[in-house]
Design an enzyme around this catalytic site. Structure first.
Site, PDB file in Angstrom:
ATOM      1  N   GLU A 140       0.850  -1.189   0.000  1.00 14.21           N
ATOM      2  CA  GLU A 140       0.000   0.000   0.000  1.00 14.21           C
ATOM      3  C   GLU A 140       0.891   1.246   0.000  1.00 14.21           C
ATOM      4  OE1 GLU A 140      -1.653   3.326   1.015  1.00 14.21           O
ATOM      5  OE2 GLU A 140      -0.844   2.351   2.818  1.00 14.21           O
ATOM      6  N   SER A 141       0.558   2.203  -0.856  1.00 16.47           N
ATOM      7  CA  SER A 141       1.479   3.298  -1.149  1.00 16.47           C
ATOM      8  C   SER A 141       1.705   4.258   0.018  1.00 16.47           C
ATOM      9  CB  SER A 141       0.993   4.079  -2.370  1.00 16.47           C
ATOM     10  OG  SER A 141      -0.300   4.610  -2.154  1.00 16.47           O
ATOM     11  N   LYS A 142       0.666   4.593   0.780  1.00 17.56           N
ATOM     12  CA  LYS A 142       0.890   5.517   1.890  1.00 17.56           C
ATOM     13  C   LYS A 142       1.770   4.876   2.948  1.00 17.56           C
ATOM     14  CE  LYS A 142      -1.215   8.672   5.185  1.00 17.56           C
ATOM     15  NZ  LYS A 142      -2.468   9.277   5.714  1.00 17.56           N
ATOM     16  N   CYS A 193      -8.028   6.244  -6.488  1.00 21.36           N
ATOM     17  CA  CYS A 193      -7.569   5.369  -5.413  1.00 21.36           C
ATOM     18  C   CYS A 193      -8.745   4.586  -4.832  1.00 21.36           C
ATOM     19  CB  CYS A 193      -6.896   6.202  -4.326  1.00 21.36           C
ATOM     20  SG  CYS A 193      -6.440   5.249  -2.855  1.00 21.36           S
ATOM     21  N   ASP A 221      -5.683   9.154  -9.850  1.00 20.15           N
ATOM     22  CA  ASP A 221      -4.407   8.574 -10.264  1.00 20.15           C
ATOM     23  C   ASP A 221      -4.281   8.780 -11.771  1.00 20.15           C
ATOM     24  OD1 ASP A 221      -3.810   7.571  -7.680  1.00 20.15           O
ATOM     25  OD2 ASP A 221      -5.028   5.793  -8.052  1.00 20.15           O
ATOM     26  N   HIS A 245      -3.451   1.058  -8.703  1.00 19.14           N
ATOM     27  CA  HIS A 245      -2.741   1.066  -9.987  1.00 19.14           C
ATOM     28  C   HIS A 245      -2.532  -0.352 -10.522  1.00 19.14           C
ATOM     29  CE1 HIS A 245      -1.514   4.639  -7.735  1.00 19.14           C
ATOM     30  NE2 HIS A 245      -1.046   5.217  -8.824  1.00 19.14           N
ATOM     31  N   GLU A 246      -1.986  -1.214  -9.659  1.00 15.20           N
ATOM     32  CA  GLU A 246      -1.642  -2.567 -10.077  1.00 15.20           C
ATOM     33  C   GLU A 246      -2.882  -3.331 -10.538  1.00 15.20           C
ATOM     34  OE1 GLU A 246       0.906  -1.473  -6.391  1.00 15.20           O
ATOM     35  OE2 GLU A 246      -1.123  -1.121  -7.127  1.00 15.20           O
ATOM     36  N   ARG A 291       2.941  10.458  -6.421  1.00 11.34           N
ATOM     37  CA  ARG A 291       2.217  11.042  -5.295  1.00 11.34           C
ATOM     38  C   ARG A 291       2.997  10.694  -4.033  1.00 11.34           C
ATOM     39  NH1 ARG A 291      -3.373   8.754  -4.555  1.00 11.34           N
ATOM     40  NH2 ARG A 291      -3.883  10.004  -6.383  1.00 11.34           N
ATOM     41  N   GLY A 292       3.203  11.690  -3.181  1.00 15.34           N
ATOM     42  CA  GLY A 292       3.942  11.442  -1.956  1.00 15.34           C
ATOM     43  C   GLY A 292       5.367  10.978  -2.202  1.00 15.34           C
TER      44      GLY A 292
END
Length: 279
Positions: free
Chosen positions: A87-89, A187, A194, A226-227, A255-256
């Site tokens: 998870e990106s965050k 998201c 995105d 995304h994936e 992002r981030g």
């Protein structure tokens, strides 16, 4: 996908979060790939058998043994066969935890990243950390292929539908590469936009450009990671066009301090990680 699955409800996304500056690998949070793959009929070998989630980490910093801050950029490739995506965050929070932590060398940072990310993903993860002087030599590139975006068509619906692909494959068998910069999804948790570009390389019946573009634009209000979007595009194209060979590759804006670039194929290897104009 069950959006209320406990593995999603526990994510840091959309929640007020404490930013830690001391190394803490427990900040990383996995998302099981099977949550999305089961519904798409994806197994370890079908419909793609090679690929990775390629991340670029632009905000990586730590302290050397003298306490002097160091900065670098990392390329991370998470194998498509890993049990989890990351998870990106949580990835961002994890990288922030390096900020006030001393490491003996760049190599130690690289090894630490590979170990922690592999454990979170439950699969193979490769990491390469670059000094800025090395990364600045890399070019900004564009996807090779024919861009299908400049079509004079009217669109008034932005609800996702793979039915746009009905009868999309027509005529003789060709090998070609098609590109669109109009990919936009949201998201899964926060609904933040995105933005991405997508490249489709295939051998099969020639694809109708208008129908393909309508399909890609239909992701515009679609909520998915995304994936998962890339895997959905791949499986939809397999279902509706039955190509002999297929690659789907998307590169998303950052992002981030992170960008995510999923690559899936049944005949090509993961390419070099080269950024595009919007990255």
């Amino acid at each position: 996908m069950n959006y209320n699955d406990k593995s999603l409800s526990a994510l840091k996304l959309g929640q007020k979060t404490e930013y830690k500056s001391e190394y803490d690998p427990t900040l990383l949070q996995p998302v099981p790939r099977k949550l999305n793959r089961d519904g798409l009929g994806i197994t370890e070998q079908q419909p793609f058998d090679r690929g990775a989630d390629v991340w670029t980490c632009y905000e990586l910093s730590w302290l050397n043994e003298n306490g002097l801050p160091q900065v670098a950029i990392a390329d991370v490739a998470i194998d498509f066969r890993s049990e989890n995506l990351i998870e990106s965050k949580s990835f961002k929070l994890y990288l922030n935890s390096f900020n006030q932590t001393k490491f003996a060398s760049l190599e130690q940072v690289e090894q630490t990243l590979a170990k922690d990310l592999s454990q979170c993903a439950s699969g193979q993860v490769s990491v390469k950390v670059y000094k800025l002087s090395a990364y600045t030599q890399q070019p900004i590139v564009d996807f090779a292929g024919e861009c299908i975006d400049e079509q004079d068509i009217q669109i008034d619906s932005y609800e996702f539908s793979n039915e746009h692909l009905a009868s999309v494959a027509e005529g003789e068998v060709v090998e070609e590469t098609l590109v669109s910069h109009l990919l936009k999804s949201n998201c899964l948790i926060t609904s933040q936009p995105d933005w991405g570009s997508v490249q489709i390389h295939y051998v099969g019946k020639k694809l109708n450009r208008e129908k393909l573009l309508r399909y890609l634009v239909s992701f515009r209000e679609h909520n998915e990671f995304h994936e998962q979007c890339v895997e959905r595009i791949f499986t939809d194209l397999i279902q509706f066009t039955q190509p002999e060979k297929l690659t789907v590759y998307a590169r998303y804006t950052r992002r981030g301090g992170l960008d995510i670039n999923p690559f899936r194929s049944n005949f090509e290897s993961v390419p070099q990680n080269l950024r595009m104009a919007r990255q």
